[in-house]
Motif scaffolding. Sequence first.
Motif, PDB file in Angstrom:
ATOM      1  N   GLU A 187       5.288  86.743  35.974  1.00 25.29           N
ATOM      2  CA  GLU A 187       5.402  85.356  34.810  1.00 25.29           C
ATOM      3  C   GLU A 187       6.479  85.884  34.156  1.00 25.29           C
ATOM      4  N   GLY A 188       7.936  86.406  34.268  1.00 31.65           N
ATOM      5  CA  GLY A 188       8.655  86.918  32.614  1.00 31.65           C
ATOM      6  C   GLY A 188       9.172  85.661  32.306  1.00 31.65           C
ATOM      7  N   ALA A 189       9.185  86.069  30.585  1.00 30.03           N
ATOM      8  CA  ALA A 189      10.084  85.131  30.270  1.00 30.03           C
ATOM      9  C   ALA A 189      11.460  86.221  29.477  1.00 30.03           C
ATOM     10  N   GLY A 190      12.435  85.380  29.675  1.00 25.66           N
ATOM     11  CA  GLY A 190      13.328  87.098  28.711  1.00 25.66           C
ATOM     12  C   GLY A 190      15.189  85.878  28.441  1.00 25.66           C
ATOM     13  N   VAL A 191      16.043  86.742  28.200  1.00 26.61           N
ATOM     14  CA  VAL A 191      17.510  86.690  28.271  1.00 26.61           C
ATOM     15  C   VAL A 191      17.715  87.195  29.418  1.00 26.61           C
ATOM     16  N   VAL A 192      19.126  86.390  29.861  1.00 23.13           N
ATOM     17  CA  VAL A 192      19.700  86.431  30.434  1.00 23.13           C
ATOM     18  C   VAL A 192      21.085  87.892  29.939  1.00 23.13           C
ATOM     19  N   GLU A 193      21.049  89.104  30.372  1.00 23.45           N
ATOM     20  CA  GLU A 193      22.538  90.397  30.320  1.00 23.45           C
ATOM     21  C   GLU A 193      23.286  89.565  30.964  1.00 23.45           C
ATOM     22  N   ARG A 194      23.097  89.943  31.800  1.00 23.00           N
ATOM     23  CA  ARG A 194      24.741  89.803  32.722  1.00 23.00           C
ATOM     24  C   ARG A 194      24.078  89.267  34.581  1.00 23.00           C
ATOM     25  N   VAL A 195      24.971  88.555  35.055  1.00 24.97           N
ATOM     26  CA  VAL A 195      24.487  87.868  36.243  1.00 24.97           C
ATOM     27  C   VAL A 195      25.953  88.195  37.191  1.00 24.97           C
ATOM     28  N   GLY A 196      24.977  87.957  38.591  1.00 22.21           N
ATOM     29  CA  GLY A 196      26.522  88.396  39.505  1.00 22.21           C
ATOM     30  C   GLY A 196      27.535  87.669  39.222  1.00 22.21           C
ATOM     31  N   SER A 197      28.391  88.401  40.727  1.00 22.63           N
ATOM     32  CA  SER A 197      29.720  87.259  40.733  1.00 22.63           C
ATOM     33  C   SER A 197      29.591  85.769  40.935  1.00 22.63           C
ATOM     34  N   ASN A 198      28.714  84.897  41.925  1.00 15.46           N
ATOM     35  CA  ASN A 198      28.787  83.847  42.822  1.00 15.46           C
ATOM     36  C   ASN A 198      27.570  82.914  41.653  1.00 15.46           C
TER      37      ASN A 198
END
Length: 371
Positions: A64-75
């Motif tokens: 049940e996590g909530a957070g901030v996106v730090e990095r995303v994959g290329s797709n």
Amino acid sequence: MSIEIEAAVVHEESGAFEIEDATLEEPRTDEVLVRVVGAGVCHTDLIVRDQLYPTPLPAVLGHEGAGVVERVGSNVSRVEPGDHVVMSFDSDGTCPSCRDGHPAYCASFFEHNFGGARPSDETSPISQNDTRVSGRFFGQSSFATHAIATERNVVPVEDDIPLAMLGPLGCGIQTGAGGVINSLDPQAGSSIAIFGAGSVGLSAVMAADIKGCTDVIAVDLKGNRLEKASELGATQTLNPDEVDDVVETLQADYGGVDYALETTGVPAVAKQATDVLTQRGTVGVIGAPELGAEASYDVNDLILNGRNITGIVEGDSDPQQFIPDLIELYRQGKFPFDELITYYDFEDIEQAVADSESGETIKPVLRVTDA
Ligand code: CXF
Ligand code: ZN
């Protein structure tokens, strides 16, 4: 490259959640690296800790996590660094249920959520000193400072609402609310008995109120939970310790109820929840006992009364739609789920678990990193 994180690791059956250093892989092309701000504790984390569900240990649990996106994959295109997200359950996106808009009944739900690994190649993104640790629990393993999730199971949310409190929308709260709103879908004016007044049951109570149920009966052994149920919209509360027989009481008071929801995971209660129904009533079964557990019912009662029994996973929610809907209901003051939450520092995870098991806390949320 990899990321050094702190994670609550369960090493052995019924062992403690130990906060330790661990290593997390960089996100792959379809994955998202999330810095975890808040993580709710759900009963399912505890039944996996106790190995009633067989995710291999050692493992990092938390779903049940909530957070901030730090990095995303290329797709990945649905979210970008800086976005606030809730992590929910994972699903394959390709099976008939997923294509039909019912990802909670994904054909590979078990592999995606309990496998402890990426279903595609059975690798885990988490390790300790080159030893594998189960990760990707419910597509996240959020009892950690950082989690690897997938594009499918992160739900973007607005950033003007406290992020830590949103995590439980990803499982327990959408399960209870969706069990009523999506699965049972009761008519206004109908009656509903909700067995278990934990976070799932109390979310169901709020949802029954939203749907206009006239009689909302909360059944639980704990007085503090029944009080909360009354505050949140239950019209009657019932403590099984205080009556001779729950089924007889509800049959006598209401002539049976139109709907029932079983959230306790106790098979004998699933039978009671069936027996309290009136003619053509429907019971939703949510609470999960150990794998292989069975409940029975009187077959002729079922037939002659036209009763329906339906299993419910995650409130039959499509999280991408339902979580924003629940946030909107919260903003309108109709769904005050924040009242269920007690916050703990991450290092106090064992206290959070103990308070959840004793019933003192309804929904513990761990504050993992700063918002
Ligand atoms: C689970 C409960 C056990 C059955 C599958 C879904 N939900 C999350 O806690
Ligand atoms: Zn859960």
